[in-house]
Motif scaffolding. Structure first.
Motif, PDB file in Angstrom:
ATOM      1  N   LYS A   1       0.834  -1.210   0.000  1.00  0.00           N
ATOM      2  CA  LYS A   1       0.000   0.000   0.000  1.00  0.00           C
ATOM      3  C   LYS A   1       0.869   1.261   0.000  1.00  0.00           C
ATOM      4  O   LYS A   1       0.621   2.194  -0.761  1.00  0.00           O
ATOM      5  CB  LYS A   1      -0.935   0.021   1.211  1.00  0.00           C
ATOM      6  N   LYS A   2       1.893   1.260   0.852  1.00  0.00           N
ATOM      7  CA  LYS A   2       2.802   2.406   0.956  1.00  0.00           C
ATOM      8  C   LYS A   2       3.547   2.620  -0.364  1.00  0.00           C
ATOM      9  O   LYS A   2       3.649   3.745  -0.862  1.00  0.00           O
ATOM     10  CB  LYS A   2       3.785   2.175   2.101  1.00  0.00           C
ATOM     11  N   ASP A   3       4.075   1.540  -0.927  1.00  0.00           N
ATOM     12  CA  ASP A   3       4.828   1.655  -2.174  1.00  0.00           C
ATOM     13  C   ASP A   3       3.938   2.064  -3.344  1.00  0.00           C
ATOM     14  O   ASP A   3       4.364   2.830  -4.217  1.00  0.00           O
ATOM     15  CB  ASP A   3       5.547   0.339  -2.482  1.00  0.00           C
ATOM     16  N   ALA A   4       2.699   1.574  -3.384  1.00  0.00           N
ATOM     17  CA  ALA A   4       1.752   1.992  -4.431  1.00  0.00           C
ATOM     18  C   ALA A   4       1.440   3.484  -4.287  1.00  0.00           C
ATOM     19  O   ALA A   4       1.375   4.209  -5.285  1.00  0.00           O
ATOM     20  CB  ALA A   4       0.481   1.163  -4.358  1.00  0.00           C
ATOM     21  N   LYS A   5       1.269   3.939  -3.049  1.00  0.00           N
ATOM     22  CA  LYS A   5       1.000   5.361  -2.787  1.00  0.00           C
ATOM     23  C   LYS A   5       2.175   6.219  -3.250  1.00  0.00           C
ATOM     24  O   LYS A   5       1.988   7.264  -3.878  1.00  0.00           O
ATOM     25  CB  LYS A   5       0.728   5.568  -1.301  1.00  0.00           C
TER      26      LYS A   5
ATOM     27  N   LEU B   1       2.086   6.453  -6.968  1.00  0.00           N
ATOM     28  CA  LEU B   1       1.087   7.440  -7.399  1.00  0.00           C
ATOM     29  C   LEU B   1       1.628   8.860  -7.263  1.00  0.00           C
ATOM     30  O   LEU B   1       1.458   9.687  -8.172  1.00  0.00           O
ATOM     31  CB  LEU B   1      -0.195   7.305  -6.575  1.00  0.00           C
ATOM     32  N   LYS B   2       2.276   9.146  -6.147  1.00  0.00           N
ATOM     33  CA  LYS B   2       2.860  10.477  -5.938  1.00  0.00           C
ATOM     34  C   LYS B   2       3.879  10.793  -7.026  1.00  0.00           C
ATOM     35  O   LYS B   2       3.923  11.907  -7.546  1.00  0.00           O
ATOM     36  CB  LYS B   2       3.529  10.563  -4.567  1.00  0.00           C
ATOM     37  N   ASN B   3       4.705   9.810  -7.369  1.00  0.00           N
ATOM     38  CA  ASN B   3       5.711   9.996  -8.407  1.00  0.00           C
ATOM     39  C   ASN B   3       5.058  10.314  -9.747  1.00  0.00           C
ATOM     40  O   ASN B   3       5.473  11.244 -10.446  1.00  0.00           O
ATOM     41  CB  ASN B   3       6.578   8.740  -8.515  1.00  0.00           C
TER      42      ASN B   3
END
Length: 136
Positions: free
Chosen positions: A116-120, A123-125
């Motif tokens: 979840k953290k890495d997907a978020k 998305l930010k990137n």
């Protein structure tokens, strides 16, 4: 529990069930990361049929991806000092807009805290790159 390299038809034919299935598989085996300042996703596995079905599902949802064999049975793994027991297969989602769509599709189903953290972060990137105009 026996391990099966296939997805039941009733799962494959349902968008909701397949999203849930794929997200669980991704929780266990997938990786979101930022490489060369670009968000990317990959999943490596011996499970050729399951990855093939995830690849078809991504295609069906118009998410550009690559499905390739990255290692052959017997290839030596230097960092682990062993040989692969089977061929190793990979799915990549590298293009920003495809990855954005992919994350939006599976995000409600992802449970693994790191995923979840890495997907978020991915998305930010992508959104930051869109603001810069490097993603269209």
């Amino acid at each position: 529990m026996p391990k099966h390299d296939l997805v039941e038809k009733w799962i494959f034919n349902s968008k909701k069930y397949f999203c849930s299935f794929a997200s669980g598989y991704i929780d266990a085996e997938g990786t979101f990361g930022i490489y060369q300042a670009r968000a990317r996703f990959k999943i490596d596995s011996y499970d050729k049929k399951i990855l093939s079905e995830i690849h078809m599902w991504l295609d069906r949802n118009n998410i550009r991806n690559k499905f390739i064999r990255v290692a052959k049975k017997g290839d030596y793994v230097k960092y682990g000092n062993y040989n692969f027991k089977k061929d190793v297969w990979r799915i990549n989602v590298n293009e920003a807009l495809a990855l954005l769509k992919f994350i939006e599709l599976i995000n409600p189903y992802i449970k693994h805290k790191k995923r979840k953290k890495d997907a978020k972060n991915s998305l930010k990137n992508i959104l930051a790159r869109k603001l810069k105009g490097t993603v269209k």
